[in-house]
Design an enzyme around this catalytic site. Sequence first.
Site, short mmCIF file in Angstrom:
data_model
loop_
_atom_site.label_atom_id
_atom_site.label_comp_id
_atom_site.label_asym_id
_atom_site.label_seq_id
_atom_site.Cartn_x
_atom_site.Cartn_y
_atom_site.Cartn_z
N SER A 133 0.83 -1.21 0.00
CA SER A 133 0.00 0.00 0.00
C SER A 133 0.86 1.26 0.00
CB SER A 133 -0.87 -0.01 1.26
OG SER A 133 -1.48 1.23 1.44
N TYR A 157 -1.61 -0.60 10.54
CA TYR A 157 -1.91 -1.26 9.26
C TYR A 157 -0.72 -1.13 8.31
CZ TYR A 157 -3.69 -1.54 4.46
OH TYR A 157 -3.85 -1.83 3.13
N LYS A 161 2.12 -3.91 6.58
CA LYS A 161 2.41 -4.04 5.14
C LYS A 161 3.91 -3.91 4.90
CE LYS A 161 -1.62 -4.72 3.41
NZ LYS A 161 -1.92 -5.95 2.72
P1 NAD Z 1 -11.09 -6.72 1.07
O1 NAD Z 1 -11.32 -6.66 2.54
O2 NAD Z 1 -12.26 -6.55 0.18
O3 NAD Z 1 -10.34 -8.05 0.68
C1 NAD Z 1 -9.53 -8.76 1.58
C2 NAD Z 1 -9.97 -10.21 1.55
O4 NAD Z 1 -9.18 -10.95 2.50
C3 NAD Z 1 -11.45 -10.38 1.95
O5 NAD Z 1 -12.10 -11.23 1.04
C4 NAD Z 1 -11.36 -11.01 3.33
O6 NAD Z 1 -12.48 -11.82 3.61
C5 NAD Z 1 -10.06 -11.78 3.24
N1 NAD Z 1 -9.48 -12.02 4.56
C6 NAD Z 1 -9.35 -11.16 5.58
N2 NAD Z 1 -8.78 -11.77 6.62
C7 NAD Z 1 -8.52 -13.04 6.24
C8 NAD Z 1 -7.94 -14.17 6.87
N3 NAD Z 1 -7.51 -14.11 8.14
N4 NAD Z 1 -7.84 -15.33 6.19
C9 NAD Z 1 -8.29 -15.42 4.91
N5 NAD Z 1 -8.87 -14.39 4.26
C10 NAD Z 1 -8.97 -13.21 4.92
O7 NAD Z 1 -9.99 -5.62 0.74
P2 NAD Z 1 -9.41 -5.13 -0.66
O8 NAD Z 1 -9.69 -3.69 -0.77
O9 NAD Z 1 -9.79 -6.05 -1.73
O10 NAD Z 1 -7.85 -5.27 -0.36
C11 NAD Z 1 -7.10 -6.39 -0.76
C12 NAD Z 1 -5.67 -6.23 -0.27
O11 NAD Z 1 -5.15 -5.01 -0.78
C13 NAD Z 1 -5.55 -6.13 1.26
O12 NAD Z 1 -4.38 -6.82 1.64
C14 NAD Z 1 -5.39 -4.65 1.50
O13 NAD Z 1 -4.66 -4.38 2.67
C15 NAD Z 1 -4.63 -4.20 0.26
N6 NAD Z 1 -4.84 -2.79 -0.07
C16 NAD Z 1 -6.10 -2.31 -0.25
C17 NAD Z 1 -6.28 -0.95 -0.53
C18 NAD Z 1 -7.66 -0.38 -0.73
O14 NAD Z 1 -7.80 0.85 -0.69
N7 NAD Z 1 -8.68 -1.16 -0.97
C19 NAD Z 1 -5.18 -0.11 -0.65
C20 NAD Z 1 -3.92 -0.64 -0.47
C21 NAD Z 1 -3.75 -1.99 -0.18
C1 UD1 Z 2 -6.87 5.92 3.72
C2 UD1 Z 2 -5.86 5.54 4.76
C3 UD1 Z 2 -4.70 4.86 4.04
C4 UD1 Z 2 -5.20 3.65 3.23
C5 UD1 Z 2 -6.27 4.13 2.25
C6 UD1 Z 2 -6.87 2.99 1.45
C7 UD1 Z 2 -6.08 7.19 6.59
C8 UD1 Z 2 -5.45 8.36 7.24
N1 UD1 Z 2 -5.41 6.73 5.48
O1 UD1 Z 2 -6.21 6.75 2.83
O2 UD1 Z 2 -3.73 4.44 4.97
O3 UD1 Z 2 -4.14 3.08 2.50
O4 UD1 Z 2 -7.32 4.78 3.00
O5 UD1 Z 2 -7.61 2.13 2.25
O6 UD1 Z 2 -7.09 6.67 7.01
N2 UD1 Z 2 -12.45 12.05 2.87
C9 UD1 Z 2 -13.42 12.97 3.22
N3 UD1 Z 2 -14.50 12.51 3.90
C10 UD1 Z 2 -14.68 11.21 4.24
C11 UD1 Z 2 -13.68 10.28 3.87
C12 UD1 Z 2 -12.57 10.74 3.18
O7 UD1 Z 2 -13.31 14.15 2.92
O8 UD1 Z 2 -15.69 10.88 4.88
C13 UD1 Z 2 -11.27 12.53 2.11
C14 UD1 Z 2 -9.95 12.36 2.86
O9 UD1 Z 2 -9.68 13.47 3.67
C15 UD1 Z 2 -8.98 12.21 1.70
C16 UD1 Z 2 -9.81 11.52 0.60
O10 UD1 Z 2 -11.16 11.75 0.95
O11 UD1 Z 2 -8.59 13.47 1.22
C17 UD1 Z 2 -9.57 10.03 0.51
O12 UD1 Z 2 -9.78 9.43 1.78
P1 UD1 Z 2 -9.76 7.85 2.00
O13 UD1 Z 2 -10.68 7.21 1.05
O14 UD1 Z 2 -9.97 7.57 3.44
O15 UD1 Z 2 -8.30 7.41 1.56
P2 UD1 Z 2 -6.86 7.92 2.06
O16 UD1 Z 2 -6.96 9.08 2.97
O17 UD1 Z 2 -6.00 8.09 0.88
#
Ligand code: NAD
Ligand code: UD1
Length: 348
Positions: A133, A157, A161
Site C-alpha cells: 500500500s 496497518y 504491510k
Molecule cells: P477486502 O477486505 O475486500 O479483501 C480482503 C480479503 O481478504 C477479503 O475477502 C477477506 O475476507 C479476506 N481475509 C481477511 N482476513 C482473512 C484471513 N484471516 N484469512 C483469509 N482471508 C482473509 O480488501 P481489498 O480492498 O480487496 O484489499 C485487498 C488487499 O489489498 C488487502 O491486503 C489490502 O490491505 C490491500 N490494499 C487495499 C487498498 C484499498 O484501498 N482497498 C489499498 C492498499 C492496499
Molecule cells: C486511507 C488511509 C490509508 C489507506 C487508504 C486505502 C487514513 C489516514 N489513510 O487513505 O492508509 O491506504 O485509506 O484504504 O485513514 N475524505 C473525506 N470525507 C470522508 C472520507 C474521506 O473528505 O468521509 C477525504 C480524505 O480526507 C482524503 C480523501 O477523501 O482526502 C480520501 O480518503 P480515504 O478514502 O480515506 O483514503 P486515504 O486518505 O487516501
Amino acid sequence: MRVLVTGGAGFIGSHTCLSLIKKGYQIVVLDSYANSHKESLKRVNKILNLKNSEKIKLFKADIRNEEMLEKLFADSKKENNPILAVMHFAGLKSVSESIQNPMIYWDVNFNGSLKLFKIMDKFDCRTVVFSSSATIYSLSSSTNLKEDSNIGPNNPYGETKLAVEKLLQKMFAKQKNLWRIANLRYFNPIGAHKSGLIGESPLGLPNNIFPLITQVALGMIDKFFIFGNDWPTLDGTGVRDYIHVMDLAEGHISALEYLLKNEPQILNINLGTGKGTSVMELINIFQDINKIKIPYEIKGRRVGDLPSVIADNSLAIKCLKWFPKRTIQEMCADGWKWQKLNPNGFKN
Ligand code: NAD
Ligand code: UD1
C-alpha cells in the site's frame, strides 16, 4: 497454470480473479470471508458465463491456518496441477481499526503472510504478488511518490504491510536465485467492473471516500462530510490518486507475467494513475456523470490525513508495460452502477 489467490473474494481480489480467468489461468481461492461474501465469485462466473466451480476452486479458510494451506498445496500437487504462483490479497485493511486493535492486524497481516510464504517455500512455489500500500510511504513525501521515496508508515496497518515487504526482501536475499516477488503499492482503488455485478461491499460502515459517496447517493447516509477545505491544494480539499479497480487488477496480471518471464527478482512497484483528484472534484464528477446530487458539508481535517498523495507510476509503465486506461469519469460511473444495482452489496 494454477495460481492461488488469497483474499480472492474481496474487492480487489474478485476483480483480479476475473482478469486471471480471462487470461486463461486456473485459480484456487482461499478466503475466510472475514470481509467478503462468496457471492462475489459466483458473480465473477456469471460475468464470464461459466458454471460455478468450473474455473475457480474455492476454499473457505483462514490464512493463518497452516494445515489448510499445506493441504491446499499438497492437493494441487497430487492432482498434477501444482500451484505455481500466489497473489496474496488476504488481510485486514482499516487504518482506524488497526489503531484500535494492532494485535489482530499483526496476526492476520504479518503472521498470516509468514505462514503462507513458509508453505510456498516447502512446495517450491516461489512467485508471489503481494498487496502492499501507498500507506507505507512517510508523511513528509506525498506527491509524485517514487518507489524509493521515504518509507515510514504512521499507523499499525501500514506497519504490517511494510513488515511483510521487509520479510520478502530477506527471503529474497537469502535465496536470490529462487524467488520472484512483486510488492504492489496501491494508491486509491475505486470503481467496479463495468457490468455492475461485482464491486466493493464493505461489511461495516465504510470510512473510505468512494463507498461513502455512493451510499450518500443511495440515500443510505444523509450527507458526505468533507474533511477540510483548507489544505494547501488547488481547491483546499484533499487530493488523491484514484485508480480504477480493473486497471489495478490488470496491473496484477502484468506483474505476474513479468515475474514469470524474467529471472528471479524482487520488485517494488506503485500502482496508481499519477494524476490527482481533489475531494471536491470527485464529488462534482460523480454528480455530473451520474446526474445525482451528493449533499455535503465541510468538516475539520481528519487526524493523520495528508493534503495530497499521488503516485509516480513511471516504473510500472516502463517495467510492466502496464498503464491505467480508465478515467475518473469511468470510475465514478462504474462504481455507481454497481452500488445502484446492489444497494446492499453482496448481502441478499
Ligand atoms: P477486502 O477486505 O475486500 O479483501 C480482503 C480479503 O481478504 C477479503 O475477502 C477477506 O475476507 C479476506 N481475509 C481477511 N482476513 C482473512 C484471513 N484471516 N484469512 C483469509 N482471508 C482473509 O480488501 P481489498 O480492498 O480487496 O484489499 C485487498 C488487499 O489489498 C488487502 O491486503 C489490502 O490491505 C490491500 N490494499 C487495499 C487498498 C484499498 O484501498 N482497498 C489499498 C492498499 C492496499
Ligand atoms: C486511507 C488511509 C490509508 C489507506 C487508504 C486505502 C487514513 C489516514 N489513510 O487513505 O492508509 O491506504 O485509506 O484504504 O485513514 N475524505 C473525506 N470525507 C470522508 C472520507 C474521506 O473528505 O468521509 C477525504 C480524505 O480526507 C482524503 C480523501 O477523501 O482526502 C480520501 O480518503 P480515504 O478514502 O480515506 O483514503 P486515504 O486518505 O487516501
